[in-house]
Write an enzyme that holds these catalytic residues in place. Structure first.
Site, PDB file in Angstrom:
ATOM      1  N   THR A  47      42.658  43.558  34.703  1.00 41.98           N
ATOM      2  CA  THR A  47      42.573  44.518  33.598  1.00 41.98           C
ATOM      3  C   THR A  47      41.194  44.375  32.948  1.00 41.98           C
ATOM      4  O   THR A  47      40.604  43.298  32.944  1.00 41.98           O
ATOM      5  CB  THR A  47      43.688  44.299  32.548  1.00 41.98           C
ATOM      6  OG1 THR A  47      43.444  43.069  31.861  1.00 41.98           O
ATOM      7  CG2 THR A  47      45.071  44.267  33.189  1.00 41.98           C
TER       8      THR A  47
ATOM      9  N   ALA B  44      38.393  46.009  33.951  1.00 45.25           N
ATOM     10  CA  ALA B  44      37.458  45.799  35.075  1.00 45.25           C
ATOM     11  C   ALA B  44      36.289  46.781  35.054  1.00 45.25           C
ATOM     12  O   ALA B  44      35.499  46.817  35.983  1.00 45.25           O
ATOM     13  CB  ALA B  44      38.219  45.916  36.399  1.00 45.25           C
ATOM     14  N   SER B  45      36.156  47.554  33.971  1.00 40.28           N
ATOM     15  CA  SER B  45      35.074  48.545  33.953  1.00 40.28           C
ATOM     16  C   SER B  45      33.762  47.970  33.424  1.00 40.28           C
ATOM     17  O   SER B  45      32.696  48.522  33.689  1.00 40.28           O
ATOM     18  CB  SER B  45      35.490  49.748  33.100  1.00 40.28           C
ATOM     19  OG  SER B  45      35.882  49.319  31.814  1.00 40.28           O
TER      20      SER B  45
ATOM     21  N   GLY C 289      31.691  44.113  31.773  1.00 41.26           N
ATOM     22  CA  GLY C 289      31.708  42.702  31.430  1.00 41.26           C
ATOM     23  C   GLY C 289      32.338  41.786  32.465  1.00 41.26           C
ATOM     24  O   GLY C 289      32.110  41.915  33.675  1.00 41.26           O
ATOM     25  N   ILE C 290      33.148  40.870  31.962  1.00 40.88           N
ATOM     26  CA  ILE C 290      33.708  39.799  32.804  1.00 40.88           C
ATOM     27  C   ILE C 290      34.610  40.379  33.894  1.00 40.88           C
ATOM     28  O   ILE C 290      34.567  39.944  35.051  1.00 40.88           O
ATOM     29  CB  ILE C 290      34.496  38.803  31.912  1.00 40.88           C
ATOM     30  CG1 ILE C 290      33.555  38.180  30.865  1.00 40.88           C
ATOM     31  CG2 ILE C 290      35.156  37.723  32.751  1.00 40.88           C
ATOM     32  CD1 ILE C 290      34.261  37.529  29.680  1.00 40.88           C
ATOM     33  N   GLY C 291      35.405  41.375  33.534  1.00 44.82           N
ATOM     34  CA  GLY C 291      36.326  41.978  34.509  1.00 44.82           C
ATOM     35  C   GLY C 291      35.580  42.647  35.652  1.00 44.82           C
ATOM     36  O   GLY C 291      35.966  42.522  36.828  1.00 44.82           O
TER      37      GLY C 291
ATOM     38  N   TYR D  36      41.368  40.242  15.408  1.00 40.76           N
ATOM     39  CA  TYR D  36      41.086  39.803  16.788  1.00 40.76           C
ATOM     40  C   TYR D  36      41.729  38.449  17.078  1.00 40.76           C
ATOM     41  O   TYR D  36      42.478  38.304  18.042  1.00 40.76           O
ATOM     42  CB  TYR D  36      39.568  39.738  16.996  1.00 40.76           C
ATOM     43  CG  TYR D  36      39.147  39.240  18.371  1.00 40.76           C
ATOM     44  CD1 TYR D  36      39.558  39.888  19.529  1.00 40.76           C
ATOM     45  CD2 TYR D  36      38.323  38.126  18.511  1.00 40.76           C
ATOM     46  CE1 TYR D  36      39.170  39.437  20.784  1.00 40.76           C
ATOM     47  CE2 TYR D  36      37.915  37.672  19.769  1.00 40.76           C
ATOM     48  CZ  TYR D  36      38.333  38.326  20.899  1.00 40.76           C
ATOM     49  OH  TYR D  36      37.947  37.881  22.144  1.00 40.76           O
TER      50      TYR D  36
HETATM   51  N1  LIG Z   1      32.374  38.335  25.334  1.00 35.73           N
HETATM   52  C1  LIG Z   1      32.762  37.240  24.702  1.00 35.73           C
HETATM   53  O1  LIG Z   1      31.998  36.575  23.960  1.00 35.73           O
HETATM   54  C2  LIG Z   1      34.172  36.723  24.906  1.00 35.73           C
HETATM   55  C3  LIG Z   1      34.470  35.419  24.472  1.00 35.73           C
HETATM   56  C4  LIG Z   1      35.758  34.931  24.643  1.00 35.73           C
HETATM   57  C5  LIG Z   1      36.729  35.715  25.259  1.00 35.73           C
HETATM   58  N2  LIG Z   1      36.406  36.994  25.664  1.00 35.73           N
HETATM   59  C6  LIG Z   1      37.466  37.801  26.269  1.00 35.73           C
HETATM   60  O2  LIG Z   1      37.027  38.242  27.523  1.00 35.73           O
HETATM   61  C7  LIG Z   1      37.713  39.450  27.871  1.00 35.73           C
HETATM   62  C8  LIG Z   1      36.728  40.433  28.457  1.00 35.73           C
HETATM   63  O3  LIG Z   1      35.791  40.781  27.455  1.00 35.73           O
HETATM   64  P1  LIG Z   1      34.268  41.175  27.777  1.00 35.73           P
HETATM   65  O4  LIG Z   1      33.435  40.261  26.982  1.00 35.73           O
HETATM   66  O5  LIG Z   1      34.055  41.325  29.228  1.00 35.73           O
HETATM   67  O6  LIG Z   1      34.221  42.584  27.018  1.00 35.73           O
HETATM   68  P2  LIG Z   1      33.821  44.054  27.523  1.00 35.73           P
HETATM   69  O7  LIG Z   1      32.579  43.993  28.324  1.00 35.73           O
HETATM   70  O8  LIG Z   1      33.844  44.885  26.298  1.00 35.73           O
HETATM   71  O9  LIG Z   1      35.029  44.434  28.481  1.00 35.73           O
HETATM   72  C9  LIG Z   1      36.317  44.670  27.958  1.00 35.73           C
HETATM   73  C10 LIG Z   1      37.129  45.361  29.027  1.00 35.73           C
HETATM   74  O10 LIG Z   1      38.424  45.672  28.492  1.00 35.73           O
HETATM   75  C11 LIG Z   1      38.695  47.051  28.706  1.00 35.73           C
HETATM   76  N3  LIG Z   1      39.526  47.597  27.648  1.00 35.73           N
HETATM   77  C12 LIG Z   1      39.295  47.581  26.316  1.00 35.73           C
HETATM   78  N4  LIG Z   1      40.254  48.245  25.658  1.00 35.73           N
HETATM   79  C13 LIG Z   1      41.114  48.702  26.618  1.00 35.73           C
HETATM   80  C14 LIG Z   1      42.314  49.452  26.565  1.00 35.73           C
HETATM   81  N5  LIG Z   1      42.821  49.883  25.394  1.00 35.73           N
HETATM   82  N6  LIG Z   1      42.956  49.723  27.714  1.00 35.73           N
HETATM   83  C15 LIG Z   1      42.447  49.293  28.899  1.00 35.73           C
HETATM   84  N7  LIG Z   1      41.328  48.572  29.016  1.00 35.73           N
HETATM   85  C16 LIG Z   1      40.662  48.288  27.878  1.00 35.73           C
HETATM   86  C17 LIG Z   1      37.297  47.702  28.685  1.00 35.73           C
HETATM   87  O11 LIG Z   1      37.279  48.918  29.415  1.00 35.73           O
HETATM   88  P3  LIG Z   1      37.304  50.371  28.774  1.00 35.73           P
HETATM   89  O12 LIG Z   1      36.491  50.343  27.523  1.00 35.73           O
HETATM   90  O13 LIG Z   1      36.738  51.201  29.892  1.00 35.73           O
HETATM   91  O14 LIG Z   1      38.750  50.632  28.553  1.00 35.73           O
HETATM   92  C18 LIG Z   1      36.488  46.671  29.449  1.00 35.73           C
HETATM   93  O15 LIG Z   1      36.616  46.851  30.824  1.00 35.73           O
HETATM   94  C19 LIG Z   1      38.404  39.930  26.585  1.00 35.73           C
HETATM   95  O16 LIG Z   1      39.785  39.646  26.663  1.00 35.73           O
HETATM   96  C20 LIG Z   1      37.765  39.076  25.496  1.00 35.73           C
HETATM   97  O17 LIG Z   1      38.652  38.861  24.414  1.00 35.73           O
HETATM   98  C21 LIG Z   1      35.153  37.510  25.512  1.00 35.73           C
END
Ligand SMILES: NC(=O)c1ccc[n+]([C@@H]2O[C@H](COP(=O)([O-])OP(=O)(O)OC[C@H]3O[C@@H](n4cnc5c(N)ncnc54)[C@H](OP(=O)(O)O)[C@@H]3O)[C@@H](O)[C@H]2O)c1
Length: 284
Positions: A41, A43-44, A46-48, A185
């Site tokens: 989930t 996957a568009s 960042g990490i995904g 959050y």
């Molecule tokens: N970045 C950090 O510093 C950090 C630190 C600790 C943990 N995390 C965790 O890592 C995970 C990935 O975060 P990231 O940093 O890679 O952020 P990101 O680049 O913003 O990616 C978030 C992903 O979640 C998807 N998403 C958001 N809302 C959604 C919805 N309502 N339905 C379906 N998909 C949804 C987004 O795609 P769409 O917008 O296309 O839907 C995107 O693919 C998150 O769970 C975050 O809490 C991040």
């Protein structure tokens, strides 16, 4: 290996000291994931997205979920053709959309071996700016807690049959002193974390493993929206993906960077220090 977040490819001198992660052994990863069906989930971006690209180097079936269809298609087009890739544009906060997806997977006879619950949304907002924004709490809860629970519950029978793995991409903030502005959050991430901790013994005894990956700051669009974060030590997206892939290879129950012991230790020595520091700053 490709990286999806090249624009955040800067680093900080303390990155690898604070957040050391070994590169993944490709042979071990191949053994762990080959011929598996992996649902990611978020996957568009960042990490995904990074995980999707990395896993596409192996003979796997990838099911990629997020809202932004064009980005999912872009990631699919960048995937190596060793993998079969299906994309679903859905909003995980919508109960009916998740039900439709579950039905479609069932109709197609797809059982998931590895679920990477990664989609998430962070929000920082001060309490007094939130008085007319109850929806922030509802939306955070829906994407970080209730949506992932609904998806997991629907996939669980299949995951158990497959002796599968559930990976939860979480945050180290759950182990750090509480910080003003992050109520929506952190509480939603904490809720899913607690839900999973209660579920884990039952899941494990039925055959499915849980890996909780507690990440520090990672350079993605989510965190880099805050300018100060550009100057802070953080993990690259590639290292965050390494930490998650190590967890899959070893079915490791928990990953947390060692350095969170420092603020935790300080909090034991001086339990009110962080609270008082914040109070002092807010009163200014
Ligand atoms: N970045 C950090 O510093 C950090 C630190 C600790 C943990 N995390 C965790 O890592 C995970 C990935 O975060 P990231 O940093 O890679 O952020 P990101 O680049 O913003 O990616 C978030 C992903 O979640 C998807 N998403 C958001 N809302 C959604 C919805 N309502 N339905 C379906 N998909 C949804 C987004 O795609 P769409 O917008 O296309 O839907 C995107 O693919 C998150 O769970 C975050 O809490 C991040």
């Amino acid at each position: 290996m490709p990286s999806t977040e090249d624009k955040y490819n800067f680093s900080h001198p303390l990155d690898s000291f604070l957040f050391p992660v070994r590169s993944v052994n490709t042979h071990k990863l191949a053994v762990a994931v080959s011929n598996k069906t992996i649902l990611i989930t978020g996957a568009s971006y960042g990490i995904g997205a990074e995980l999707a690209l990395r896993l596409s180097h192996y003979p796997v079936k990838l099911i990629l979920l997020a809202r932004t269809k064009e980005k999912l298609e872009e990631i699919r087009s960048q995937c190596v053709d060793k993998a079969t890739v299906l994309v679903y544009s859905i909003d995980l906060r919508e109960e009916s959309a998740v039900n439709e997806l579950l039905l479609e997977l069932k109709t197609k006879g797809i059982n998931i071996d590895i679920l990477i619950s990664n989609a998430g949304h962070s929000i920082y907002r001060k309490l007094l700016d939130s008085t007319k924004r109850f929806h922030d709490t509802k939306r955070s809860s829906a994407i970080n807690f209730t949506g992932p629970v609904q998806l997991l519950l629907g996939l669980l029978p299949g995951l158990i049959i497959q002796k599968g793995i559930v990976v939860n991409v979480s945050t180290v903030s759950l182990f750090l002193p509480h910080t003003a502005g992050w109520s929506a959050y952190h509480s939603s991430k904490a809720a899913f974390d607690h839900w999973l901790r209660c579920a884990e013994p039952e899941m494990k005894s039925a055959g499915a493993s849980l890996c909780q990956v507690y990440l520090p700051l990672v350079r993605t669009r989510m965190s880099m929206i805050v300018d100060e974060n550009h100057k802070r030590p953080a993990m690259s997206c590639a290292k965050a993906a390494d930490a998650i892939l190590h967890s899959i290879i070893r079915r490791r129950r928990k990953y947390r960077p060692w350095c969170i012991a420092i603020p935790r230790f300080l909090d034991i020595l001086a339990p009110n220090l962080w609270y008082r520091l914040q109070l002092g700053r807010l009163k200014k």
